[in-house]
Design a protein around this motif. Structure first.
Motif, mmCIF file in Angstrom:
data_model
loop_
_atom_site.group_PDB
_atom_site.id
_atom_site.type_symbol
_atom_site.label_atom_id
_atom_site.label_comp_id
_atom_site.label_asym_id
_atom_site.label_seq_id
_atom_site.Cartn_x
_atom_site.Cartn_y
_atom_site.Cartn_z
ATOM 1 N N ASP A 131 0.857 -1.306 -0.095
ATOM 2 C CA ASP A 131 0.054 0.069 0.056
ATOM 3 C C ASP A 131 0.860 1.322 0.089
ATOM 4 O O ASP A 131 0.565 2.247 -0.616
ATOM 5 C CB ASP A 131 -0.874 0.027 1.325
ATOM 6 C CG ASP A 131 -2.032 -1.153 1.003
ATOM 7 O OD1 ASP A 131 -2.627 -0.824 0.102
ATOM 8 O OD2 ASP A 131 -2.177 -1.882 1.968
ATOM 9 N N THR A 132 1.874 1.094 0.907
ATOM 10 C CA THR A 132 2.823 2.422 0.887
ATOM 11 C C THR A 132 3.527 2.568 -0.694
ATOM 12 O O THR A 132 3.585 3.818 -1.025
ATOM 13 C CB THR A 132 3.982 2.057 1.675
ATOM 14 O OG1 THR A 132 3.374 1.929 3.145
ATOM 15 C CG2 THR A 132 4.845 3.425 1.982
ATOM 16 N N ALA A 133 3.899 1.532 -1.481
ATOM 17 C CA ALA A 133 4.520 1.501 -2.544
ATOM 18 C C ALA A 133 3.304 1.898 -3.785
ATOM 19 O O ALA A 133 3.953 2.793 -4.562
ATOM 20 C CB ALA A 133 4.984 0.339 -3.101
ATOM 21 N N ILE A 134 2.101 1.569 -3.543
ATOM 22 C CA ILE A 134 1.132 2.025 -4.626
ATOM 23 C C ILE A 134 0.821 3.607 -4.417
ATOM 24 O O ILE A 134 0.974 4.354 -5.220
ATOM 25 C CB ILE A 134 -0.325 1.262 -4.270
ATOM 26 C CG1 ILE A 134 -0.022 0.004 -4.544
ATOM 27 C CG2 ILE A 134 -1.335 1.998 -5.158
ATOM 28 C CD1 ILE A 134 -1.347 -0.992 -4.157
ATOM 29 N N ASP A 135 0.643 4.037 -3.132
ATOM 30 C CA ASP A 135 0.656 5.516 -2.823
ATOM 31 C C ASP A 135 1.810 6.189 -3.328
ATOM 32 O O ASP A 135 1.525 7.376 -4.149
ATOM 33 C CB ASP A 135 0.398 5.935 -1.116
ATOM 34 C CG ASP A 135 -1.101 5.266 -0.712
ATOM 35 O OD1 ASP A 135 -1.822 5.020 -1.616
ATOM 36 O OD2 ASP A 135 -1.010 5.060 0.493
ATOM 37 N N GLN A 195 3.769 5.588 -6.023
ATOM 38 C CA GLN A 195 3.798 5.494 -7.280
ATOM 39 C C GLN A 195 2.699 6.650 -8.016
ATOM 40 O O GLN A 195 3.043 7.248 -8.903
ATOM 41 C CB GLN A 195 3.626 4.113 -8.139
ATOM 42 C CG GLN A 195 4.860 3.132 -7.606
ATOM 43 C CD GLN A 195 5.957 3.430 -8.481
ATOM 44 O OE1 GLN A 195 6.073 4.158 -9.428
ATOM 45 N NE2 GLN A 195 7.091 2.922 -8.005
ATOM 46 N N ARG A 196 1.643 6.346 -7.297
ATOM 47 C CA ARG A 196 0.527 7.307 -7.540
ATOM 48 C C ARG A 196 0.929 8.740 -7.350
ATOM 49 O O ARG A 196 0.851 9.677 -8.263
ATOM 50 C CB ARG A 196 -0.670 7.055 -6.971
ATOM 51 C CG ARG A 196 -2.085 7.815 -7.162
ATOM 52 C CD ARG A 196 -3.025 7.328 -6.044
ATOM 53 N NE ARG A 196 -3.654 5.934 -6.360
ATOM 54 C CZ ARG A 196 -3.796 5.216 -5.362
ATOM 55 N NH1 ARG A 196 -3.692 5.564 -4.056
ATOM 56 N NH2 ARG A 196 -4.623 3.961 -5.434
ATOM 57 N N ASP A 197 1.350 9.253 -6.202
ATOM 58 C CA ASP A 197 1.261 10.545 -5.773
ATOM 59 C C ASP A 197 2.637 10.998 -6.513
ATOM 60 O O ASP A 197 2.861 12.200 -6.603
ATOM 61 C CB ASP A 197 1.597 10.689 -4.210
ATOM 62 C CG ASP A 197 0.503 10.203 -3.411
ATOM 63 O OD1 ASP A 197 -0.579 10.021 -4.104
ATOM 64 O OD2 ASP A 197 0.395 9.935 -2.188
ATOM 65 N N THR A 198 3.642 10.269 -6.798
ATOM 66 C CA THR A 198 4.913 10.882 -7.157
ATOM 67 C C THR A 198 4.829 10.971 -8.771
ATOM 68 O O THR A 198 5.276 11.819 -9.171
ATOM 69 C CB THR A 198 6.260 9.971 -6.864
ATOM 70 O OG1 THR A 198 6.115 9.821 -5.432
ATOM 71 C CG2 THR A 198 7.429 10.607 -7.154
ATOM 72 N N PHE A 199 4.520 9.742 -9.421
ATOM 73 C CA PHE A 199 4.645 9.653 -10.712
ATOM 74 C C PHE A 199 3.085 9.598 -11.575
ATOM 75 O O PHE A 199 3.113 9.806 -12.703
ATOM 76 C CB PHE A 199 5.320 8.449 -11.416
ATOM 77 C CG PHE A 199 6.515 8.407 -10.807
ATOM 78 C CD1 PHE A 199 7.702 9.517 -11.139
ATOM 79 C CD2 PHE A 199 7.073 7.338 -9.872
ATOM 80 C CE1 PHE A 199 8.799 9.170 -10.632
ATOM 81 C CE2 PHE A 199 8.159 7.300 -9.166
ATOM 82 C CZ PHE A 199 9.058 8.400 -9.683
ATOM 83 N N GLY A 200 2.015 9.871 -10.821
ATOM 84 C CA GLY A 200 0.757 9.579 -11.502
ATOM 85 C C GLY A 200 0.400 8.400 -11.992
ATOM 86 O O GLY A 200 -0.577 8.295 -12.698
ATOM 87 N N LEU A 201 1.024 7.082 -11.696
ATOM 88 C CA LEU A 201 0.441 6.198 -12.190
ATOM 89 C C LEU A 201 -0.620 5.614 -11.282
ATOM 90 O O LEU A 201 -1.017 5.831 -10.385
ATOM 91 C CB LEU A 201 1.593 5.124 -11.794
ATOM 92 C CG LEU A 201 2.837 5.163 -12.507
ATOM 93 C CD1 LEU A 201 3.952 4.166 -12.150
ATOM 94 C CD2 LEU A 201 2.523 4.603 -14.183
ATOM 95 N N GLU A 202 -1.507 4.859 -12.128
ATOM 96 C CA GLU A 202 -2.882 4.208 -11.615
ATOM 97 C C GLU A 202 -2.854 2.963 -11.507
ATOM 98 O O GLU A 202 -2.554 2.081 -12.074
ATOM 99 C CB GLU A 202 -3.958 4.858 -12.528
ATOM 100 C CG GLU A 202 -4.308 6.281 -12.874
ATOM 101 C CD GLU A 202 -5.202 6.695 -13.805
ATOM 102 O OE1 GLU A 202 -5.615 5.937 -14.589
ATOM 103 O OE2 GLU A 202 -5.650 7.887 -13.857
#
Ligand code: MC0
Length: 139
Positions: free
Chosen positions: A16-20, A22-29
């Protein structure tokens, strides 16, 4: 047989930390997540916004068990790139062709991967230090 780069896999301690990140830093969905008992992983697939289904994805891999491949990788290297996954149309034929070229495949027969794909791996020592996964997506 090769039809693209399916995904690049990153070993992480906490999914969950890694998903957040990638989403918050690079905009990956986030496009998919599941647990794979056989592989001992909790995993998530991420893609750039608007990517079509055939686009290359980022796979985040967290260990389910202390004796799993990802747990061992994290112990040895810490978090980071763990695998390069090539998409093939016929994983049995791809494995046969690679065996003919002297590559060691990790499994005698393909196993179940993400979203009911069929997968096998080339030993990293035979592939320039890269763990190469072969993945045949489910129909
Ligand atoms: C180990 N080595 C690697 C590596 N893992 N090199 C590059 N990339 C990696 N990921 C190196 C070690 O540093 C060592 O080098 C040599 O390979 C052999 O190491 P070993 O100690 O004999 O073997 P292990 O115990 O480290 O196992 C490595 C191995 C294992 C690749 C066999 O990780 C494995 O079975 N992997 C396939 C399954 C997997 O990765 N599952 C998680 C993803 P030196 O120079 O020290 O000898 S699951 C997944 O991907 C599914 C869900 C999907 O996408 O559908």
């Amino acid at each position: 047989l090769l039809s693209g780069v399916d995904h690049v896999g990153i070993a992480v301690a906490d999914l969950d930390t890694a998903i957040d990140f990638q989403r918050d830093t690079f905009g990956l969905e986030l496009t998919h997540r599941e647990e794979n008992e056989d592989q001992g992983v909790r995993e998530a697939m991420l893609a750039a916004p608007g990517d079509s289904t055939g686009a290359t994805r980022i796979q985040l891999l967290a260990p389910l068990r202390a004796d799993s491949a990802i747990a061992k990788f994290l112990d040895r290297n810490g978090p980071g790139l763990q695998q390069l996954a090539l998409r093939v149309t016929d994983v049995d034929a791809a494995c046969a062709a690679l065996r003919d070229r002297g590559m060691r495949l990790l499994y005698d027969a393909p196993r179940r991967g993400t979203a009911d794909s069929r997968i096998n791996f080339v030993h990293p020592k035979d592939a320039g230090g890269v763990l190469v996964e072969l993945v045949q997506p489910a129909q």
